[in-house]
Design an enzyme around this catalytic site. Structure first.
Site, PDB file in Angstrom:
ATOM      1  N   LYS A 271       1.401  -1.793   1.601  1.00 39.72           N
ATOM      2  CA  LYS A 271       1.276  -3.259   1.418  1.00 39.72           C
ATOM      3  C   LYS A 271       2.583  -4.135   1.944  1.00 39.72           C
ATOM      4  CE  LYS A 271      -1.956  -4.189   0.138  1.00 39.72           C
ATOM      5  NZ  LYS A 271      -3.412  -4.094   0.804  1.00 39.72           N
ATOM      6  N   GLY A 272       3.272  -3.424   2.996  1.00 41.81           N
ATOM      7  CA  GLY A 272       4.495  -4.049   3.331  1.00 41.81           C
ATOM      8  C   GLY A 272       4.194  -5.246   4.541  1.00 41.81           C
ATOM      9  N   GLY A 273       2.852  -5.151   5.049  1.00 41.77           N
ATOM     10  CA  GLY A 273       2.574  -5.970   6.186  1.00 41.77           C
ATOM     11  C   GLY A 273       2.292  -5.336   7.417  1.00 41.77           C
ATOM     12  N   THR A 274       2.175  -4.098   7.262  1.00 41.59           N
ATOM     13  CA  THR A 274       1.718  -2.849   8.610  1.00 41.59           C
ATOM     14  C   THR A 274       0.593  -3.521   9.405  1.00 41.59           C
ATOM     15  OG1 THR A 274       0.518  -1.323   6.941  1.00 41.59           O
ATOM     16  CG2 THR A 274       3.107  -1.005   7.258  1.00 41.59           C
ATOM     17  N   ARG A 275      -0.512  -3.681   8.864  1.00 42.72           N
ATOM     18  CA  ARG A 275      -1.631  -4.323   9.623  1.00 42.72           C
ATOM     19  C   ARG A 275      -1.204  -5.311  10.536  1.00 42.72           C
ATOM     20  NH1 ARG A 275      -4.980  -1.744  12.203  1.00 42.72           N
ATOM     21  NH2 ARG A 275      -5.279  -0.405  10.448  1.00 42.72           N
TER      22      ARG A 275
ATOM     23  N   ARG B 259      -4.846 -11.016  -1.013  1.00 44.38           N
ATOM     24  CA  ARG B 259      -5.625 -11.275  -2.198  1.00 44.38           C
ATOM     25  C   ARG B 259      -4.555 -11.983  -3.150  1.00 44.38           C
ATOM     26  NH1 ARG B 259      -6.415  -5.212  -1.510  1.00 44.38           N
ATOM     27  NH2 ARG B 259      -8.693  -4.909  -1.030  1.00 44.38           N
ATOM     28  N   THR B 260      -5.050 -12.828  -3.874  1.00 45.57           N
ATOM     29  CA  THR B 260      -4.632 -13.372  -5.108  1.00 45.57           C
ATOM     30  C   THR B 260      -4.177 -12.385  -6.091  1.00 45.57           C
ATOM     31  OG1 THR B 260      -6.208 -15.433  -4.552  1.00 45.57           O
ATOM     32  CG2 THR B 260      -4.694 -15.394  -6.710  1.00 45.57           C
ATOM     33  N   HIS B 261      -2.820 -12.391  -6.547  1.00 42.59           N
ATOM     34  CA  HIS B 261      -2.327 -11.447  -7.312  1.00 42.59           C
ATOM     35  C   HIS B 261      -2.467 -12.030  -8.707  1.00 42.59           C
ATOM     36  CE1 HIS B 261       1.051  -9.933  -4.009  1.00 42.59           C
ATOM     37  NE2 HIS B 261      -0.341  -9.915  -3.427  1.00 42.59           N
TER      38      HIS B 261
ATOM     39  N   SER C  66       1.152  -6.107  -5.200  1.00 40.46           N
ATOM     40  CA  SER C  66       0.290  -6.039  -4.202  1.00 40.46           C
ATOM     41  C   SER C  66      -0.434  -4.633  -4.138  1.00 40.46           C
ATOM     42  CB  SER C  66       0.980  -6.303  -2.821  1.00 40.46           C
ATOM     43  OG  SER C  66      -0.080  -5.977  -1.810  1.00 40.46           O
TER      44      SER C  66
HETATM   45  N1  LIG Z   1      -0.206 -12.502   8.956  1.00 36.72           N
HETATM   46  C1  LIG Z   1      -0.677 -11.944   8.093  1.00 36.72           C
HETATM   47  N2  LIG Z   1      -1.925 -11.838   7.389  1.00 36.72           N
HETATM   48  C2  LIG Z   1      -2.474 -11.378   6.208  1.00 36.72           C
HETATM   49  N3  LIG Z   1      -1.424 -10.755   5.429  1.00 36.72           N
HETATM   50  C3  LIG Z   1      -0.223 -10.581   5.853  1.00 36.72           C
HETATM   51  C4  LIG Z   1       0.368 -10.936   7.091  1.00 36.72           C
HETATM   52  N4  LIG Z   1       1.475 -10.691   7.283  1.00 36.72           N
HETATM   53  C5  LIG Z   1       1.908  -9.980   6.184  1.00 36.72           C
HETATM   54  N5  LIG Z   1       0.906  -9.949   5.539  1.00 36.72           N
HETATM   55  C6  LIG Z   1       0.920  -9.045   4.117  1.00 36.72           C
HETATM   56  O1  LIG Z   1       0.380  -7.781   4.573  1.00 36.72           O
HETATM   57  C7  LIG Z   1       0.072  -7.229   3.302  1.00 36.72           C
HETATM   58  C8  LIG Z   1      -0.642  -6.158   3.193  1.00 36.72           C
HETATM   59  O2  LIG Z   1       0.083  -5.136   3.949  1.00 36.72           O
HETATM   60  P1  LIG Z   1      -0.254  -3.670   4.820  1.00 36.72           P
HETATM   61  O3  LIG Z   1      -1.084  -4.378   5.890  1.00 36.72           O
HETATM   62  O4  LIG Z   1       0.571  -3.080   5.025  1.00 36.72           O
HETATM   63  O5  LIG Z   1      -1.292  -3.217   3.731  1.00 36.72           O
HETATM   64  S1  LIG Z   1      -1.895  -1.670   3.742  1.00 36.72           S
HETATM   65  O6  LIG Z   1      -0.885  -0.790   3.277  1.00 36.72           O
HETATM   66  O7  LIG Z   1      -2.267  -1.399   4.979  1.00 36.72           O
HETATM   67  O8  LIG Z   1      -3.132  -1.790   3.160  1.00 36.72           O
HETATM   68  C9  LIG Z   1      -0.501  -8.515   2.495  1.00 36.72           C
HETATM   69  O9  LIG Z   1      -0.349  -8.276   1.281  1.00 36.72           O
HETATM   70  P2  LIG Z   1      -1.154  -9.261  -0.173  1.00 36.72           P
HETATM   71  O10 LIG Z   1      -0.970 -10.438   0.306  1.00 36.72           O
HETATM   72  O11 LIG Z   1      -0.695  -8.682  -1.248  1.00 36.72           O
HETATM   73  O12 LIG Z   1      -2.263  -8.741   0.256  1.00 36.72           O
HETATM   74  C10 LIG Z   1      -0.023  -9.720   3.045  1.00 36.72           C
HETATM   75  O13 LIG Z   1       0.936 -10.401   2.116  1.00 36.72           O
END
Ligand SMILES: Nc1ncnc2c1ncn2[C@@H]1O[C@H](COP(=O)(O)OS(=O)(=O)O)[C@@H](OP(=O)(O)O)[C@H]1O
Length: 406
Positions: free
Chosen positions: A162-166, A370-372, A251
């Site tokens: 949930k750090g932003g890895t994707r 997602r909305t927290h 998250s």
């Molecule tokens: N560009 C962009 N678009 C959408 N989301 C973004 C982006 N950059 C960072 N994030 C943040 O990424 C959070 C999800 O993290 P991960 O991708 O590491 O999640 S996972 O561990 O693979 O499930 C996700 O967390 P949540 O907001 O809590 O859903 C986002 O805040």
């Protein structure tokens, strides 16, 4: 006087000569057209001609299926292509595949990007797959270039969940010298017994100079992962996307809640004993955020210089800035810049103006952002106090203040 009439009705002595000239002309025209076709192919235009398509119907490279789309004579014929042309063709083929097929999903989490303008691709008169020259399948020669070889990753995004890895991986994939698995392989935590050959087979093919990457955020908190990755290669570059541990925990909880709406509240799961304020560190949502502790394990196997810590917050507020650091760390030319991003107000996140393999804007899917749920302020405050010493330690270890503590 010779009789007058339509040619051929009354053969004259000149006619056999003109027929032979005509035949020669036809022959020359045919060879000219053939040469032109070959020239076009060699000039990398083959994909725009509607040549025969061979064996592209199988799964994508990221699925790790061997042999797809490769002609038997591939390597022999490929040898006549200059390296740069091979690379261009490989990229075009890869882009074409991406347009045709959404990425695989990773362990229940959405791996695919979402089209911002759904419906356009298939709409009448639109540029739907296969409906225009630009979207046409690469020609036969291009398929020969589904070559290169599968390599073990030289760089891995190891965390954090949930750090932003994707977002980081999808942004990096825009770079022509990065090739990555779409799904999370989970090799070093769940499938290590399958062996490195199995792992390598999951990887996309790369040409010389391209970096193979994968992301599995659970590696960061897997005790065995540092030793295992080091055993694969001591030189593996490790990237960790970190985010305020309190927001990260919420998250994480939000993700679980979306799948199991009947779980207890965040507040009740946070404490072992709410009256005493004792935090339940065995709850994974809390435990993952103790970054300093996890990092200690990695530093037993890797020097800190081989790890890059990306700010999850800055990845949202300044994606190009963070991507600049990542490209430098990976030894890549800075190709991904602010020109690649735009801020999507509806999503509340930066998105790509053109994702790799597409000409359309792309944002991450619905499982990101997602909305927290609203969390009790006192609980949030207590968690901030809990994390503060660990955060400060983490800032010291990494030499970077991530600004989570005011
Ligand atoms: N560009 C962009 N678009 C959408 N989301 C973004 C982006 N950059 C960072 N994030 C943040 O990424 C959070 C999800 O993290 P991960 O991708 O590491 O999640 S996972 O561990 O693979 O499930 C996700 O967390 P949540 O907001 O809590 O859903 C986002 O805040």
């Amino acid at each position: 006087m010779a009789p007058q009439g339509p040619a051929g009705a009354h053969p004259s002595s000149a006619e056999p000569l003109s027929r032979s000239i005509f035949r020669k002309f036809l022959l020359m025209l045919c060879s000219l057209l053939t040469s032109l076709y070959v020239f076009y192919c060699l000039a990398e235009r083959c994909q725009t001609l509607s040549g025969p398509v061979v064996g592209l119907s199988g799964g994508g490279e990221e699925a790790g299926a061997p042999g797809r789309g490769v002609l038997a004579e591939g390597p022999r014929e490929l040898a006549v292509w200059p390296a740069a042309a091979q690379r261009t063709r490989l990229l075009q083929l890869r882009q074409w595949r991406r347009r045709r097929r959404p990425a695989r999903r990773e362990g229940g989490e959405e791996a695919a990007w979402e089209e911002e303008t759904p419906g356009l691709a298939g709409s009448p008169g639109g540029s739907g797959a296969g409906s225009s020259v630009a979207e046409a399948a690469p020609g036969t020669l291009a398929l020969l270039l589904d070559e290169g070889s599968k390599q073990l990753p030289q760089a891995i995004i190891i965390g954090v969940k949930k750090g932003g890895t994707r977002a980081l991986l999808e942004f990096l994939r825009v770079h022509p010298d990065v090739r990555a698995v779409g799904a999370e392989p989970h090799f070093f935590d769940r499938s290590y017994d399958k062996g490195l050959a199995w792992y390598r087979d999951l990887m996309p093919r790369t040409l010389e100079g391209q970096i193979t990457m994968e992301k599995t955020p659970s590696y960061f908190v897997t005790r065995e992962a540092p030793a295992r990755i080091s055993a694969m290669s001591k030189d593996t570059k490790l990237i960790v996307v970190v985010r305020d541990p309190v927001t990260r925990a919420i998250s994480d909880y939000t993700q679980t809640l979306s799948k199991r709406p009947d779980i207890p509240t965040f507040e009740s799961l946070t404490f072992k004993n709410r009256t005493t304020g004792l935090i339940d560190t065995s709850w994974s949502a809390i435990q993952i955020g103790i970054y300093a502790k996890h990092l200690e394990h990695w530093l037993r196997h890797f020097p800190i210089g081989q790890m890059l810590f990306v700010s999850g917050e800055r990845l949202i507020s300044d994606p190009a800035g963070e991507l600049g650091r990542v490209q430098d760390f990976l030894g890549l030319k800075r190709i991904i810049t602010d020109k690649h991003f735009y801020f999507n107000k509806t999503k509340g996140f930066p998105c790509l103006k053109k994702a790799e393999g597409s000409s359309k804007p792309h944002c991450l899917g619905k499982t990101k952002g997602r909305t927290h749920p609203e969390i009790d302020r006192e609980v949030v405050q207590r968690l901030r106090e809990f994390y503060r010493p660990f955060n400060l330690k983490f800032y010291q270890m990494t030499g970077h203040d991530f600004g989570w503590d005011g």
